[in-house]
Scaffold this motif. Sequence first.
Motif, PDB file in Angstrom:
ATOM      1  N   SER A  72       0.842  -1.193   0.000  1.00  0.00           N
ATOM      2  CA  SER A  72       0.000   0.000   0.000  1.00  0.00           C
ATOM      3  C   SER A  72       0.874   1.238   0.000  1.00  0.00           C
ATOM      4  CB  SER A  72      -0.910   0.029   1.235  1.00  0.00           C
ATOM      5  OG  SER A  72      -0.140   0.250   2.417  1.00  0.00           O
ATOM      6  N   VAL A  73       0.263   2.367  -0.301  1.00  0.00           N
ATOM      7  CA  VAL A  73       0.966   3.642  -0.246  1.00  0.00           C
ATOM      8  C   VAL A  73       1.515   3.878   1.155  1.00  0.00           C
ATOM      9  CG1 VAL A  73       0.552   6.137  -0.220  1.00  0.00           C
ATOM     10  CG2 VAL A  73      -0.186   4.770  -2.179  1.00  0.00           C
ATOM     11  N   MET A  74       0.727   3.558   2.185  1.00  0.00           N
ATOM     12  CA  MET A  74       1.165   3.824   3.548  1.00  0.00           C
ATOM     13  C   MET A  74       2.312   2.911   3.975  1.00  0.00           C
ATOM     14  SD  MET A  74      -0.379   6.479   4.289  1.00  0.00           S
ATOM     15  CE  MET A  74       0.119   6.654   6.005  1.00  0.00           C
ATOM     16  N   GLN A  75       2.306   1.656   3.552  1.00  0.00           N
ATOM     17  CA  GLN A  75       3.446   0.794   3.866  1.00  0.00           C
ATOM     18  C   GLN A  75       4.708   1.323   3.199  1.00  0.00           C
ATOM     19  OE1 GLN A  75       3.615  -3.159   2.231  1.00  0.00           O
ATOM     20  NE2 GLN A  75       5.031  -3.898   3.797  1.00  0.00           N
ATOM     21  N   ALA A  76       4.569   1.743   1.940  1.00  0.00           N
ATOM     22  CA  ALA A  76       5.716   2.282   1.221  1.00  0.00           C
ATOM     23  C   ALA A  76       6.231   3.553   1.883  1.00  0.00           C
ATOM     24  CB  ALA A  76       5.341   2.556  -0.228  1.00  0.00           C
ATOM     25  N   ALA A  77       5.321   4.442   2.295  1.00  0.00           N
ATOM     26  CA  ALA A  77       5.723   5.694   2.936  1.00  0.00           C
ATOM     27  C   ALA A  77       6.414   5.431   4.265  1.00  0.00           C
ATOM     28  CB  ALA A  77       4.506   6.592   3.131  1.00  0.00           C
ATOM     29  N   LEU A  78       5.910   4.451   5.027  1.00  0.00           N
ATOM     30  CA  LEU A  78       6.546   4.101   6.300  1.00  0.00           C
ATOM     31  C   LEU A  78       7.979   3.617   6.070  1.00  0.00           C
ATOM     32  CD1 LEU A  78       6.338   3.645   9.379  1.00  0.00           C
ATOM     33  CD2 LEU A  78       5.520   1.337   8.861  1.00  0.00           C
ATOM     34  N   PHE A  79       8.159   2.762   5.081  1.00  0.00           N
ATOM     35  CA  PHE A  79       9.483   2.260   4.721  1.00  0.00           C
ATOM     36  C   PHE A  79      10.419   3.434   4.417  1.00  0.00           C
ATOM     37  CE2 PHE A  79      11.212  -1.870   2.649  1.00  0.00           C
ATOM     38  CZ  PHE A  79      12.526  -1.498   2.868  1.00  0.00           C
ATOM     39  N   LEU A  80       9.960   4.336   3.550  1.00  0.00           N
ATOM     40  CA  LEU A  80      10.781   5.454   3.104  1.00  0.00           C
ATOM     41  C   LEU A  80      11.053   6.441   4.240  1.00  0.00           C
ATOM     42  CD1 LEU A  80       8.927   5.930  -0.283  1.00  0.00           C
ATOM     43  CD2 LEU A  80      11.325   5.240  -0.059  1.00  0.00           C
ATOM     44  N   GLY A  81      10.057   6.692   5.087  1.00  0.00           N
ATOM     45  CA  GLY A  81      10.247   7.598   6.210  1.00  0.00           C
ATOM     46  C   GLY A  81      11.244   7.061   7.214  1.00  0.00           C
ATOM     47  N   ALA A  82      11.198   5.751   7.444  1.00  0.00           N
ATOM     48  CA  ALA A  82      12.162   5.135   8.345  1.00  0.00           C
ATOM     49  C   ALA A  82      13.580   5.303   7.804  1.00  0.00           C
ATOM     50  CB  ALA A  82      11.819   3.660   8.537  1.00  0.00           C
ATOM     51  N   LEU A  83      13.741   5.130   6.487  1.00  0.00           N
ATOM     52  CA  LEU A  83      15.065   5.292   5.879  1.00  0.00           C
ATOM     53  C   LEU A  83      15.597   6.711   6.081  1.00  0.00           C
ATOM     54  CD1 LEU A  83      14.483   3.379   2.528  1.00  0.00           C
ATOM     55  CD2 LEU A  83      15.745   2.554   4.521  1.00  0.00           C
ATOM     56  N   ARG A  84      14.704   7.699   6.010  1.00  0.00           N
ATOM     57  CA  ARG A  84      15.140   9.086   6.227  1.00  0.00           C
ATOM     58  C   ARG A  84      15.684   9.270   7.644  1.00  0.00           C
ATOM     59  NH1 ARG A  84      11.621  13.661   3.672  1.00  0.00           N
ATOM     60  NH2 ARG A  84      12.983  13.084   1.921  1.00  0.00           N
ATOM     61  N   ALA A  85      15.153   8.512   8.606  1.00  0.00           N
ATOM     62  CA  ALA A  85      15.619   8.595   9.989  1.00  0.00           C
ATOM     63  C   ALA A  85      16.826   7.701  10.245  1.00  0.00           C
ATOM     64  CB  ALA A  85      14.479   8.225  10.937  1.00  0.00           C
TER      65      ALA A  85
END
Length: 497
Positions: A72-85
């Motif tokens: 889902s979009v939200m799973q993908a966004a969570l993955f990407l946001g975690a990488l930013r941190a």
Amino acid sequence: MAVNMIAETPFDTVAACIRRHAQQRPEALALADDERALNYAELDALMDRIAAALQRDGIAPGECIATCATPSVMQAALFLGALRAGVVVAPLAPGSTPAALARMHEDAQARRLFDDEDLARLDAWLAPPGARPAPVEIRPESPFNIIYSSGTTGEPKGIVQPHGMRWAHVKRGLPYGYGPQAVTLLATPLYSNTTLVVFFPSLAFGGAVVLMKKFDARRYLEIAQARRATHTMLVPVQYQRLMAVPDFEAFDLSAFRMKFCTSAPFSAALKADVLARWPGALVEFYGMTEGGGTCILEAHAHPIKLHTVGRPAPGTDMRLIAEDGRELPAGSTGEVVGHSPGMMVGYHRRPEATREAEWFDASGKRFIRTGDIGRFDEDGFLILLDRRKDMIISGGFNIYPSDLEAALREHPAVAEAAVVGVPSEQWGETPVAFVVRRDGHADEAEALRQWLNARVGKTQRLAALHLVDELPRSAIGKVLKRELRELAQTPTSSRSR
């Protein structure tokens, strides 16, 4: 501009690329599924809120979170946001047993697990709108994600991939037409490296990614037509099901520029069918989630090499070794090992398993063992024969199941076939086949067995053939041969050849 920047940059992060696209093309579509869509500005802001929330919760760079959700979009966004941190992500397969999920979660030492229910309520957990995370330093050797192996041959192992390995995958995409006009349609899960090797380059180059929660052949074709998809990654069984749609030619797929495939054997006949009836180029990747050697077959450019998996990618060093670890000369058959800029750090918390997966040449150069048996033809294209663990040794002779599977598929009644070795008092091991028949065919198992045995060598003859409704497969299409071996465990001692 983005393409030139990536080409000239030795190392960068996917999160930084997304930030640049948000600044330059804020309204451009970044992610979409059936329920939600985000442009680059929205995705970038959401990634900031996710990264800030992880930092608020005390999850430090290098620590891990896990996801266990449908794409889902939200799973993908969570993955990407975690990488930013700088947080490591362990995407887990929802189809795993509760016991297996518990083991993987514990092994990853994940600080938190996000499932579909968590993602549906993510807004309540996020940092406030406009929040920005504290900057973190990310180096090429910093861990990016932990991908758990499919478990087709045993207990899944956590493969730690660094940021440098993922950036190597992005740079590998330079020749493949990614960019702001690209629309990548993905119908495989986000816990699979198969998906991620296309997902991250698509966003790094500024394209749109459309995610399917579940693969359905007709629905895939409808979305591809409506979205004017240009890129995709599919596994062989998905190509097979798509090409079997009765009115496949009725769908407008003319926007396609690049179709990719990996993860499982891709028959030459199926490749030829895709080339003949589906617009755009076809590229097969051969490699491992662990990294190391990668072969690339540009099928559209080498139609007489469809029986191969291509030649080693630029910057890849691939060799063949014997059972005892000796390097083999040109023209030999042996286990494929590879070295490249994209290689795993190792198996998470399993140093012994990591050592077993490595091979070092005389100079100390590190290679990853693939477990595949193959040979290079006179033009340097790799021909795979079989998995080393799947090879059957019967009466002292090596039998490659892939040879028998290919022969079985030549019968008009056979849609799919898998061959495994079972214990035999007389021969040590003997081959047994599992066959899925094509619709409308009623050929009996014994007739199919005799048909094959009349066409193969004496040592290759099947001891038994079983008809099944479907072959057991992982979520990305790999046949689970360990399950087939369990179905065929009865020793065979008296079957004549």
